[in-house]
Design an enzyme around this catalytic site. Structure first.
Site, short mmCIF file in Angstrom:
data_model
loop_
_atom_site.label_atom_id
_atom_site.label_comp_id
_atom_site.label_asym_id
_atom_site.label_seq_id
_atom_site.Cartn_x
_atom_site.Cartn_y
_atom_site.Cartn_z
N GLU A 213 40.46 36.35 54.94
CA GLU A 213 40.75 37.53 55.35
C GLU A 213 40.13 37.74 56.87
O GLU A 213 39.33 38.76 57.06
CB GLU A 213 40.21 38.75 54.46
CG GLU A 213 40.90 38.81 53.10
CD GLU A 213 40.36 39.85 52.19
OE1 GLU A 213 39.35 40.34 52.40
OE2 GLU A 213 41.02 39.87 51.01
N ASN A 254 43.59 32.35 54.34
CA ASN A 254 44.30 33.02 53.23
C ASN A 254 44.13 34.33 53.57
O ASN A 254 42.96 34.95 54.21
CB ASN A 254 43.37 32.84 51.73
CG ASN A 254 44.07 33.38 50.70
OD1 ASN A 254 45.32 33.38 50.52
ND2 ASN A 254 43.35 34.18 50.02
N HIS A 290 48.87 41.27 47.08
CA HIS A 290 48.42 42.36 46.29
C HIS A 290 49.59 43.35 46.26
O HIS A 290 49.43 44.33 47.45
CB HIS A 290 47.14 42.64 46.38
CG HIS A 290 45.91 41.63 46.02
ND1 HIS A 290 45.72 41.31 44.83
CD2 HIS A 290 45.35 40.84 46.99
CE1 HIS A 290 44.90 40.32 44.81
NE2 HIS A 290 44.47 40.21 46.07
N ASP A 320 49.63 39.89 42.39
CA ASP A 320 49.44 41.13 41.26
C ASP A 320 50.61 42.15 41.81
O ASP A 320 50.67 42.45 42.88
CB ASP A 320 48.07 41.43 40.79
CG ASP A 320 47.13 42.13 42.00
OD1 ASP A 320 47.73 42.45 42.86
OD2 ASP A 320 45.85 42.06 41.50
#
Ligand code: XIL
Length: 406
Positions: A213, A254, A290, A320
């Site tokens: 991030e 990532n 996400h 998810d």
């Protein structure tokens, strides 16, 4: 396992079985293609799939072949036993080139259904929190490896690869680290941390999220303690330190909101291009993913492909799909379609090396804590029963399995 992990090789398939194909498979692959046509088609599709599920008795209870279990058996699968479940598993269907992973929580490893499903369905694990800095080093001076080691040992026992997460992040920095320390002190502390952790797990992890991030929503570098105190060079430094400590792990950058074509994804692409041009050992790009049910990111496959064209591996690292509560059948179908869509995108890109879900059971997902009013984001429900989303991934893998009709 250590050898396999060092080579980045995939672990052999473990305690899972191939069972009869769910009769819903064709329906899912056809509807996934239709879903690409847009919102209207997707809504229509969702209804069609819901009806098909009802007709088939529900995707997770729809079986064919000689071993057709009755509904009672279905309820018991994967529970209180280390026997392979009597249903198709993701692990049993995983292609040789793609790890199917799950984030795991160290505190749940003694839970029998949790362990059983982790072993039966996944070929890789990512420690959800256990390798984060504040967990590893809550007080200065010494590391507590207990949770991280347990996860690695269990993965080795299960023949699963480990994806290390994460060496440098703005979050989970121990509270004893002070921004008022000198640049030199902070840089040497960060270097020490990266080298200590990557060295400990050298040969035991196949990949590392080296930096996590580092971008803001607008694509600029995120304003963090590391950017403020060390400048933008901390990113390249982190990769070089990780490379020094573990020459064979695949080194990833990532981030989130980068899986579709967004402004942030464009910025990440430029950052990766520039780092590689400068000789920085960035070898992979992780897309957290996400997502929210019914909101498909734009052109995931095309986006993964343009990163792959930079010469890096790509991975879905934290998938998810959260659902607004209360859960409805329609949203469960939307969720299943989105899980399937993300897997299809990964499978369509030859350098997509892993597909990881962020938690696998609704009993312990981070989503209700992070997103108020949302939940049910995982492949298995809170009683560890596979949901439609699991069936959709099974169908996608079966469709692509060698010998499957095209
Ligand atoms: C989350 C965990 O799931 C939570 O248990 C924890 O409280 C906070 O972190 N992006 C990441 C992950 O890279 O490390 C985050 O994990 C989720 C968002």
């Amino acid at each position: 396992m250590a050898e396999d992990a060092r080579r980045g090789a995939l672990p052999a398939s473990g305690p899972s079985v191939r069972a009869g194909a769910p009769t819903g498979g064709r329906v899912w692959s056809a509807t996934a293609r239709l879903a690409g046509l847009g919102l209207t088609a997707r809504r229509w599709t969702a209804l069609a799939v819901a009806s098909a599920l009802l007709l088939a008795g529900g995707l997770t209870v729809a079986w064919s072949g000689p071993d057709e279990p009755d509904a009672g058996d279905q309820v018991a699968i994967g529970w209180h036993t280390s026997e392979p479940p009597n249903r198709p598993t993701l692990r049993g269907l995983a292609p040789a080139t793609v790890r199917i992973g799950a984030a795991v929580s160290a505190r749940l490893l003694d839970d029998v259904p949790y362990r059983a499903t982790l072993a039966s369905d996944f070929t890789a694990v990512t420690p959800e929190n256990a390798m984060k800095w504040e967990v590893l080093q809550p007080t200065p001076g010494s590391y507590d490896w207990t949770d991280a080691d347990r996860i690695v040992e269990l993965a080795q026992a299960n023949g699963q690869a480990v994806y290390g997460h994460t060496l440098v992040w703005h979050s989970s920095v121990p509270s004893w680290v002070s921004e008022s320390w000198s640049r030199e002190r902070l840089r040497s502390l960060l270097r020490q941390h990266v080298i200590t952790v990557a060295s400990r797990y050298r040969g035991k992890v196949w990949a590392w999220d080296v930096v996590n991030e580092v971008l803001a929503e607008d694509g600029s570098l995120r304003d963090t303690i590391w950017l403020r105190r060390l400048g933008p060079g901390y990113i390249a430094d982190a990769f070089r330190w990780a490379r020094e400590a573990d020459p064979d792990a695949r080194l990833f950058i990532n981030d989130y909101d980068t899986e579709g074509r967004t402004r942030k994804a464009d910025a990440l692409w430029r950052l990766v291009r520039d780092l590689r041009t400068a000789g920085v050992p960035v070898q992979g790009v992780g897309f957290q993913s996400h997502l929210r049910s019914g909101r498909q990111p734009r052109d995931v496959t095309g986006n993964l492909r343009r990163f792959a064209a930079l010469g890096v591996a790509v991975a879905i690292t934290e998938l998810d799909v959260r659902i607004p509560l209360p859960v409805s059948q329609e949203e469960l179908v939307n969720q299943a379609l989105l899980y399937q869509h993300m897997l299809a995108a990964c499978l369509a890109v030859s350098t997509c090396e892993s597909f990881t879900v962020w938690g696998f059971t609704d009993a312990s997902s981070w989503i209700p804590h992070r997103y108020r009013g949302y939940g049910a984001a995982c492949l298995f429900d809170a009683d560890m029963r596979p949901k439609q989303a699991h069936g959709a991934l099974v169908a996608e893998l079966q469709e692509r399995a060698p010998g499957a009709p095209r």
